[in-house]
Design a protein around this motif. Structure first.
Motif, PDB file in Angstrom:
ATOM      1  N   LEU A 199      -6.449  -2.786   1.387  1.00  0.00           N
ATOM      2  CA  LEU A 199      -5.389  -2.210   0.570  1.00  0.00           C
ATOM      3  C   LEU A 199      -6.014  -1.248  -0.434  1.00  0.00           C
ATOM      4  N   PRO A 200      -5.544  -0.006  -0.521  1.00  0.00           N
ATOM      5  CA  PRO A 200      -6.148   0.937  -1.452  1.00  0.00           C
ATOM      6  C   PRO A 200      -6.005   0.492  -2.895  1.00  0.00           C
ATOM      7  N   ALA A 205       0.857  -1.190   0.000  1.00  0.00           N
ATOM      8  CA  ALA A 205       0.000   0.000   0.000  1.00  0.00           C
ATOM      9  C   ALA A 205       0.887   1.231   0.000  1.00  0.00           C
ATOM     10  N   ILE A 206       0.765   2.069  -1.020  1.00  0.00           N
ATOM     11  CA  ILE A 206       1.596   3.259  -1.138  1.00  0.00           C
ATOM     12  C   ILE A 206       0.732   4.439  -1.574  1.00  0.00           C
ATOM     13  N   THR A 207       1.291   5.643  -1.486  1.00  0.00           N
ATOM     14  CA  THR A 207       0.663   6.847  -2.017  1.00  0.00           C
ATOM     15  C   THR A 207       1.560   7.394  -3.109  1.00  0.00           C
ATOM     16  N   ILE A 208       0.970   7.678  -4.264  1.00  0.00           N
ATOM     17  CA  ILE A 208       1.749   8.220  -5.380  1.00  0.00           C
ATOM     18  C   ILE A 208       1.327   9.654  -5.659  1.00  0.00           C
ATOM     19  N   THR A 232      -2.562  13.149  -5.708  1.00  0.00           N
ATOM     20  CA  THR A 232      -2.137  11.933  -5.028  1.00  0.00           C
ATOM     21  C   THR A 232      -3.273  10.921  -5.013  1.00  0.00           C
ATOM     22  N   ARG A 233      -2.910   9.671  -4.930  1.00  0.00           N
ATOM     23  CA  ARG A 233      -3.906   8.619  -4.719  1.00  0.00           C
ATOM     24  C   ARG A 233      -3.225   7.408  -4.106  1.00  0.00           C
ATOM     25  N   GLY A 234      -3.999   6.592  -3.429  1.00  0.00           N
ATOM     26  CA  GLY A 234      -3.490   5.364  -2.852  1.00  0.00           C
ATOM     27  C   GLY A 234      -3.491   4.249  -3.878  1.00  0.00           C
ATOM     28  N   THR A 235      -2.428   3.480  -3.886  1.00  0.00           N
ATOM     29  CA  THR A 235      -2.335   2.321  -4.775  1.00  0.00           C
ATOM     30  C   THR A 235      -1.372   1.333  -4.124  1.00  0.00           C
ATOM     31  N   GLY A 236      -0.681   0.553  -4.896  1.00  0.00           N
ATOM     32  CA  GLY A 236       0.268  -0.408  -4.346  1.00  0.00           C
ATOM     33  C   GLY A 236       0.894  -1.235  -5.442  1.00  0.00           C
TER      34      GLY A 236
END
Length: 640
Positions: free
Chosen positions: A543-544, A238-241, A251-255
């Motif tokens: 998980l986003p 799970a990360i933020t880009i 920005t948005r959450g992804t992974g």
């Protein structure tokens, strides 16, 4: 070929592999009847086989088709890949049969993580094992590049749509030349056709058509496409880009997923030609527009570029075993989070090269409840092939665990219970074997149980397994010692497989495609796993941007036209249930489905079940501690 020189006690896998003297790959190819134009050498010990071979041999009768699966494994693995290789060595090098092995390319995740490589083991290996377990011919790198190119295209398109007017977007997508003329890139014509726009000159578009053409209007909350890498890295789940200043707060959450879980890998495993691959890659759905319309790779303009990255990967790689029998290595999806089988094209080519009197042995990952289930319900459905025999690999160690033995933990010494005779524990654990045999019989496939013998097993324990296997409905059961003896240790198993392949098979699927998505998932969970019911989570993913909540996704994907697809279950490999601690053959439980993804290009719906993660983490002491290189010789050290 010279006989295998077996040493006792059995040396390490890499010592055995590096002591071998493989023949040139041109020799392996010549023995198969391949001409120089049929393959492309990658050095002296590997080659890519052209798909045209299949077409050239179209009129040749196919060989017998054998799938190797296993019981629910311990974290140490039960030697399924080793059995696959050993069986082929027995068939080819000892019984004189024409045989081809079809296996997956290993991921570097487990190679450097906890499980080690997947070349087989002992005296039943694919060689060179270093090349097999590492970069090989670069197919997984191509998959990684393609997947991440598509991910970059998604966020770039959203950024540009958010920061530009319709006219600005149009002028950049179809820039005018010196005379004011414009042109559509070929991939853009696919989007125009989808929109029902017939104009072929960009200057002929109305303002309304221009807006439809340039704006995908992707809803970030629906994006299921994630970046990948071929490494176990829990911190990328799970990360933020978009946190750089140039991204203007978008920005948005992804992974990340592991590369072998990518839909691009799935497409490689089921595609049948370069043209088919181009269409499948273009059909990949990355999410939906705010209006609820699926957005594809071709909508983003990247389908052709993905195909260019993958054009060489579509060809299977020819290698050899320690006893010089041929191996086709192709694709590498995990069985717990993907389809768990090597490619359709590799099997098709192998069956024609084997001919009517030959044998093709292909492996399905992890236990038969996941790898073999997907082999039957997905791979066979798309290939049109059906197996003549299923080999289910069992070990006394795993059966003792399923019978109530202490936990088996990778990296820790085995408990005393696994090193001393205990017939009651073995017999109790055979309920797991019996469930897998029953599932294979439900597919209409004859079954051979391969009892993979370890040094601590007693004759009495092995006899219990044999008796229980036959009682549960297996056609034959044979003890195999290929790890320590090579093909010579699997001759009894090979003869059992030959006899069983003569029996009639009456292959059938677990479910028809005209059932609803919900009914298909319930059919797998109840008929294969032993569940009493299925719970579809209404909750958001932990998980986003991993997938759509299961309850909502059932309706959404059906409405978008994906309800007729088969289902690929992403579940733990350590139990029939969601709970990896539930050993044996649990029944009557509620099976939990967390979220769904659509793999429209590959052609199925992915059901993410329980707490399943799409990228593994590293253990405290990963395998890479032992891996190094001898600087004087360049020889790789410590691979297992």
């Amino acid at each position: 070929m010279p006989p295998l020189q077996v040493v006792h006690p059995t040396p390490s896998d890499i010592e055995i592999a590096q002591a071998a003297q493989p023949v040139p790959i041109a020799t392996v190819a010549e023995r198969l009847g391949l001409e120089d134009a049929d393959y492309e050498p990658y050095g002296h010990l590997k080659a890519k086989v052209r798909l045209e071979v299949r077409d050239k041999l179209a009129d040749v009768p196919s060989g017998k088709y054998i799938v190797v699966a296993g019981i629910t494994p311990t974290p140490l693995g039960e030697g399924k890949s080793t059995t696959t290789v050993g069986l082929c060595q027995a068939l080819g090098a000892h019984l004189g049969k024409r045989v081809i092995t079809c296996v997956r390319q290993p991921s570097q995740g487990p190679t450097f993580g906890i499980k080690g490589g997947a070349a087989g083991g002992g005296y039943s290996q694919v060689i060179p094992m270093e090349e097999f377990n590492l970069h090989m011919t670069g197919d997984i790198h191509a998959i990684t590049a393609a997947t991440n190119l598509l991910a970059a295209a998604i966020d770039t398109r959203m950024f540009h749509e958010a920061t530009q007017s319709d006219d600005a977007l149009f002028n950049r997508l179809c820039p005018p030349d010196q005379n004011g003329g414009r042109r559509f890139a070929p991939v853009m014509l696919r989007r125009l056709a989808k929109l029902g726009i017939t104009a072929t000159d960009p200057n002929q578009l109305t303002p309304e058509e221009r807006s439809k053409f340039v704006r995908l209007d992707i809803d970030p909350a629906t994006i299921t496409w994630r970046r990948v890498l071929d490494t176990n890295d829990r911190f990328l789940r799970a990360i933020t880009i978009g946190q750089g200043p140039a991204e203007k707060g978008m920005t948005r959450g992804t992974g990340f997923d592991i590369a072998v879980a990518s839909e691009v890998m799935a497409i490689l495993a089921v595609t049948t030609s370069l043209a088919d691959m181009r269409e499948r890659l273009g059909r990949i759905v990355i999410g939906s527009s705010r209006a609820g319309v699926p957005v594809t790779a071709d909508d983003l303009g990247v389908g052709g570029a993905l195909t260019v990255l993958m054009k060489d990967a579509i060809q299977p790689t020819l290698m050899q075993t320690l006893e010089e029998t041929p191996v086709l290595v192709h694709a590498g999806p995990f069985a717990n989070i993907a389809t768990g089988n090597s490619s359709i094209v590799a099997d098709q080519i192998a069956l024609k090269l084997a001919g009517a009197e030959g044998y093709v042995v292909t492996e399905a990952g992890f236990g038969a409840d996941i790898g073999a289930e997907k082999f039957c319900n997905i791979k066979c459905r798309y290939s049109g092939l059906s197996p003549d025999c299923m080999v289910i690999v069992a070990t006394v160690r795993a059966l003792k665990m399923h019978g109530g033995g202490p936990p088996v933990v990778a990296g820790k010494p085995l408990d005393h219970a696994y090193k001393t005779e205990n017939l009651d524990l073995v017999r109790a654990g055979c309920v797991n074997l019996a469930r897998h045999i029953a599932n294979a019989r439900a597919f209409g496939i004859p079954v051979v149980v391969a009892i993979n013998r370890f040094a601590t097993d007693t004759d009495a324990e092995l006899e219990v397994v044999r008796e229980e296997a036959l009682k549960a409905g297996a056609d034959e059961a044979a003890v195999a010692q290929h790890h320590g003896l090579g093909g010579a240790g699997a001759v009894d198993l090979a003869n059992a497989v030959i006899r069983t392949c003569q029996k009639p098979a009456n292959f059938e699927f677990t479910y028809p495609l005209d059932l609803s998505l919900k009914e298909k998932i319930e059919a797998i969970a109840t008929k294969v796993y032993g569940a009493a019911s299925v719970e579809f989570s209404p909750e958001a993913s932990v998980l986003p941007s991993c997938g759509l909540q299961a309850e909502a996704a059932l309706e959404s994907y059906t409405r978008q036209g994906f309800g007729g697809l088969p289902v690929c279950m992403a579940k733990t490999q350590y139990s029939f249930s969601n709970d990896p601690a539930a050993k044996g053959a649990p029944s009557g439980f509620t099976f939990k489905v967390r979220e769904l993804r659509v793999a429209a290009g590959a052609g199925w719906i992915i059901a993410v079940c329980g707490d399943m993660s799409m990228i593994p983490g590293l253990p405290t002491r990963p395998a890479y501690y032992e891996i190094d290189v001898d600087p004087a010789t360049g020889r790789v050290l410590g691979l297992s």
